[in-house]
Design an enzyme around this catalytic site. Sequence first.
Site, PDB file in Angstrom:
ATOM      1  N   GLY A  32      -9.217 -15.928  -4.568  1.00  0.00           N
ATOM      2  CA  GLY A  32      -7.812 -15.728  -4.901  1.00  0.00           C
ATOM      3  C   GLY A  32      -7.635 -15.727  -6.401  1.00  0.00           C
ATOM      4  CG  HIS A  59     -15.890 -12.114  -3.928  1.00  0.00           C
ATOM      5  ND1 HIS A  59     -14.789 -12.523  -3.214  1.00  0.00           N
ATOM      6  CD2 HIS A  59     -15.637 -12.413  -5.218  1.00  0.00           C
ATOM      7  CE1 HIS A  59     -13.891 -13.031  -4.038  1.00  0.00           C
ATOM      8  NE2 HIS A  59     -14.386 -12.975  -5.271  1.00  0.00           N
ATOM      9  CD  GLU A  85     -15.790 -11.675   0.292  1.00  0.00           C
ATOM     10  OE1 GLU A  85     -16.792 -12.395   0.510  1.00  0.00           O
ATOM     11  OE2 GLU A  85     -14.886 -11.999  -0.492  1.00  0.00           O
ATOM     12  N   GLY A 131      -1.713  10.233  18.795  1.00  0.00           N
ATOM     13  CA  GLY A 131      -2.655   9.609  17.864  1.00  0.00           C
ATOM     14  C   GLY A 131      -3.520   8.598  18.598  1.00  0.00           C
ATOM     15  CG  ASP A 162      -3.721   3.450  15.951  1.00  0.00           C
ATOM     16  OD1 ASP A 162      -4.951   3.572  16.093  1.00  0.00           O
ATOM     17  OD2 ASP A 162      -3.157   3.395  14.848  1.00  0.00           O
ATOM     18  CB  SER A 163       0.502   5.590  20.525  1.00  0.00           C
ATOM     19  OG  SER A 163       0.210   6.945  20.384  1.00  0.00           O
TER      20      SER A 163
END
Length: 520
Positions: free
Chosen positions: A59, A177, A179, A232, A234-235
Amino acid sequence: MTDISHQKLLIIDFGSQVTQLIARRLRELNVYCEIHPFNRVDDAFLADFAPLAVILSGGPSSVFADGAPMPPASVFTLGVPVLGICYGQQVMMHCLGGRVERGHGTAEFGRAFVAPKGARPAFLSGWFEGEREQVWMSHGDHVSALAPGFEVYGTSPNAPFAITADLERNFYAVQFHPEVHHTPNGARFYENFTRLAGFTGDWTMGAYREEAIRKIRDQVGDAKVICGLSGGVDSSVAAVLIHEAIGDQLTCVFVDHGLLRLGEADEVVKMFRDHYNMPLIHADEQELFLGALDGQSDPETKRKIIGGLFIDVFQKHAGEVGGAKFLAQGTLYPDVIESVSFSGGPSVTIKSHHNVGGLPEKMGLQLVEPLRELFKDEVRALGRELGLPASFIGRHPFPGPGLAIRCPGEITREKLEILRKADAVYIDQIRKHGLYDEIWQAFVAILPVRTVGVMGDGRTYDFACALRAVTSVDGMTADYYPFSHEFLGETATRIINEVQGINRVTYDITSKPPGTIEWE
Ligand code: XMP
């Protein structure tokens, strides 16, 4: 918080730009994790969440700042492994009796090399096999004295406490880091940490599917659910999953606003109605939308008209279902994560994104959001698990306002027809050259300008168009795709020959930022 039975890891977010990447790395290891901002995590939350391990993120803050972000003290008495990254390391030392020093304006940023020191404990298994490891540093303050019980296991010229741990208590703290991409062995680091914490990698799509189905049934009971289907990924995945859970209690509403691509409405309706046998309302509202857009050329006005009408139309057709209590949405995890804002200021609206926001309250509906815990690539994996065709799952994103935002200036039916044809040729070219899956998104924009050309012996005065193709990870930033000149030349020739109404083709080589992906 989510009610789940998987082993869980908690990431306490202190506002690092890369906190989401920690979650990505962990999910790739089949470890379920959630990110929660530090100011929402207290002792009660921790006890309720019952994590098997905790990660304290990096952070931008300093432990010396007034009201410096801190985790609840019980993090260190839970008896579970804790990993502190960068600011998280400083927090650990600060809380556990070590010392942190101010950076005094000297920050270390970028690539560094860490060498091993002392013993090689299990949490560094697979590390230092070639002498040193490349890591990515980004910090101002630094640790200058370790808390009691900690030892150093890796150092770099500028970070003597690059890798530290208290093996007795299972506390690990690193300055870099693991990641990010620039720490190439970072995945192995997280694998070691999570295996030591007892994670068995039980987060699989098969398990997720079963659990999601159970949860949908529990939530919905025998009530009716409506779902806005855009075609799409996702839906579509959300709809198929919910349909598997509750069958015909689900009705999908597909709104054709007249701004879809060539053959798109038929394709979507056919797939869901015929292949999946789902109750589907096909709302053909082309006249309504195109009528309202007539003469409008301002991008935000166009977006607002479409967004507003979409809600009206959806509401009208959803009403036909009768007694629906739930609205299903394909919300993803990145939309849900509450990010920690240190600037506090409101961000500028670049574009009004089109969605069905506000609908649930207006219609008194509760939300069903079965993808809330997933990242985009996990949604694709779930789609595969559910048997959706690969060609469908791999489709490029398509925006809610559709071709309207690829038609700068006034929208006319003539322009839309031309645009659909040009777009189909362009996508065909991309597929033929085997490039579709390498590209995040590709489309044609028809420009509000006519130019003079010559075809055969005649003069033409037709529209110009721009081809757009970008690579991206999440659509937030993007680079233009480096097509070969041969590809561009061949595509321009095909479009001009095959699409009446276009006589000039350009290629948009703007990255995002400063451009956006769409033209409006
Ligand atoms: P921009 O143009 O903002 O687009 O760089 C980033 C990504 O978002 C898509 N996009 C939208 N998607 N509703 C959507 O569902 C919208 O209003 C919208 N506007 C842009 C765009 O296609 C790209 O993938």
